[in-house]
Enzyme design. Structure first.
Site, PDB file in Angstrom:
ATOM      1  N   VAL B  98       0.877  -1.166   0.000  1.00 51.39           N
ATOM      2  CA  VAL B  98       0.000   0.000   0.000  1.00 51.39           C
ATOM      3  C   VAL B  98       0.913   1.214   0.000  1.00 51.39           C
ATOM      4  O   VAL B  98       1.942   1.221   0.690  1.00 51.39           O
ATOM      5  CB  VAL B  98      -0.899   0.018   1.261  1.00 51.39           C
ATOM      6  CG1 VAL B  98      -1.818   1.233   1.244  1.00 51.39           C
ATOM      7  CG2 VAL B  98      -1.711  -1.269   1.367  1.00 51.39           C
ATOM      8  N   CYS B  99       0.560   2.209  -0.788  1.00 49.84           N
ATOM      9  CA  CYS B  99       1.242   3.512  -0.716  1.00 49.84           C
ATOM     10  C   CYS B  99       2.749   3.338  -0.959  1.00 49.84           C
ATOM     11  O   CYS B  99       3.157   2.569  -1.844  1.00 49.84           O
ATOM     12  CB  CYS B  99       0.896   4.110   0.652  1.00 49.84           C
ATOM     13  SG  CYS B  99       1.189   5.855   0.870  1.00 49.84           S
ATOM     14  N   SER B 100       3.569   4.017  -0.173  1.00 50.68           N
ATOM     15  CA  SER B 100       5.018   3.976  -0.386  1.00 50.68           C
ATOM     16  C   SER B 100       5.654   2.649   0.022  1.00 50.68           C
ATOM     17  O   SER B 100       6.869   2.461  -0.143  1.00 50.68           O
ATOM     18  CB  SER B 100       5.696   5.131   0.353  1.00 50.68           C
ATOM     19  OG  SER B 100       5.320   5.133   1.715  1.00 50.68           O
ATOM     20  N   GLY B 101       4.865   1.713   0.513  1.00 50.31           N
ATOM     21  CA  GLY B 101       5.366   0.358   0.747  1.00 50.31           C
ATOM     22  C   GLY B 101       5.939  -0.265  -0.521  1.00 50.31           C
ATOM     23  O   GLY B 101       6.833  -1.133  -0.458  1.00 50.31           O
ATOM     24  N   THR B 118       2.174   3.439  -6.592  1.00 50.58           N
ATOM     25  CA  THR B 118       2.488   3.893  -5.238  1.00 50.58           C
ATOM     26  C   THR B 118       1.739   5.210  -5.017  1.00 50.58           C
ATOM     27  O   THR B 118       0.964   5.652  -5.873  1.00 50.58           O
ATOM     28  CB  THR B 118       4.016   4.062  -5.077  1.00 50.58           C
ATOM     29  OG1 THR B 118       4.321   4.364  -3.714  1.00 50.58           O
ATOM     30  CG2 THR B 118       4.578   5.188  -5.955  1.00 50.58           C
TER      31      THR B 118
END
Lengths: 203, 203
Positions: B98-101, B118
């Site tokens: 999720v997101c910047s993961g 991202t």
């Protein structure tokens, strides 16, 4: 701004974290996670979140936020918590709930003759109180704001930022959490699904 | 089904709890919150969530879920965590972010030549890896699924349920979390806002 969020066993994690992720981005704001005791509380599926404060530590707040979850039915009978909700509400600018958290506000007598909402599965239970349950994503009546089930707390919190701070602040937060929802299906409301899905979840 | 979710300091709480609230409702599923150590991890605004397992306790998972947050930049340099991500990925049916993961998956070499996404603010950083960054709410390529920023994890997780279990299961979960999103504004994506809002958040 001082925001108190109640935790208890068997809360619904997204009821808490949806609005938290929005409201925590308000300027000059501190969120206080408050439990019956100062300890970890477990949601219905094993997640553990820390209440760094007990209800004895917190005697006032600008915003009081009450989440829902299966644990609500136990808390309805817990007079110490219900009294704490009443006490904090006497000091708050806004008293708000997500999902079945509205039942706790009703039990505390804070929804009398108010327009309000809750999770679709809990509407009949909420109608047992002297309240006006309506079908909206979130409902604002006086200083009380209640939202529909679980994920609705995100929408409610963006609305709250728009009235507490301003529209531009709400829009900036919406962009920063990239809240441009696009679920793969369109069946998040009982109006949008066959009756058998509703019956199965109501069991 | 065994689902491992990584926690670290300065994670984004909704990156974790959005998909958690959906995936935890899969049948016969247990979620393992895993940190570098077995302890509480604090998000960027003061919330504390417990990792009941350390990376030494968990050596395989059916689903590996990596959230994002400001803390990602520290974790990118933490070879022990990056090696753990590689190790669990070798055992997983699905590896997702999720997101910047997504940056952590890229650093672990798991996104080479993959289509992925991202948070909109992190796309240029992700393009530094040999990956194909595209503009979708979530992107499925092989066993990797990546999602856009923060709230996009909810949409991704519903999609995951539809492929791991079936569409009907995903629809039932969407109805049970009343995910019928209705934000008060339509500005959750950089395509939908004036350039000055983007510039202000990129600062």
């Amino acid at each position: 701004m001082k925001i108190a969020i109640l935790l208890f066993n068997n809360f619904t994690a997204l009821d808490v974290v949806g609005p938290y992720e929005v409201l925590s981005r308000l300027p000059d704001t501190k969120i206080y996670f408050v439990g019956p005791d100062k300890k970890d509380y477990e949601d219905s599926y094993g997640l553990k979140m820390l209440a760094e404060y007990s209800i004895n530590d917190i005697s006032e707040a600008d915003v009081l936020l009450i989440p829902g979850g299966y644990g609500v039915d136990d808390i309805l009978k817990n007079t110490e918590i219900i009294e704490w909700i009443k006490k904090i509400d006497r000091t708050s600018k806004w008293t708000v709930s997500v999902c079945s958290g509205a039942l706790l506000l009703a039990e505390a007598g804070l929804l009398i003759d108010k327009k309000c909402t809750t999770h679709w599965k809990r509407k009949d239970q909420l109608r047992n109180y002297k309240v006006d349950v309506i079908n909206e994503r979130y409902v604002h009546d006086g200083k009380i704001i209640t939202s529909a089930g679980v994920s609705a707390g995100i929408d409610m919190a963006l609305y709250m930022v728009s009235i507490i701070e301003n529209e531009q602040a709400a829009k900036m937060i919406q962009l920063s959490i990239e809240y441009d929802p696009n679920p793969p299906f369109d069946c998040g409301s009982p109006d949008k699904v066959p009756q058998e899905m509703i019956d199965k979840l109501k069991k």
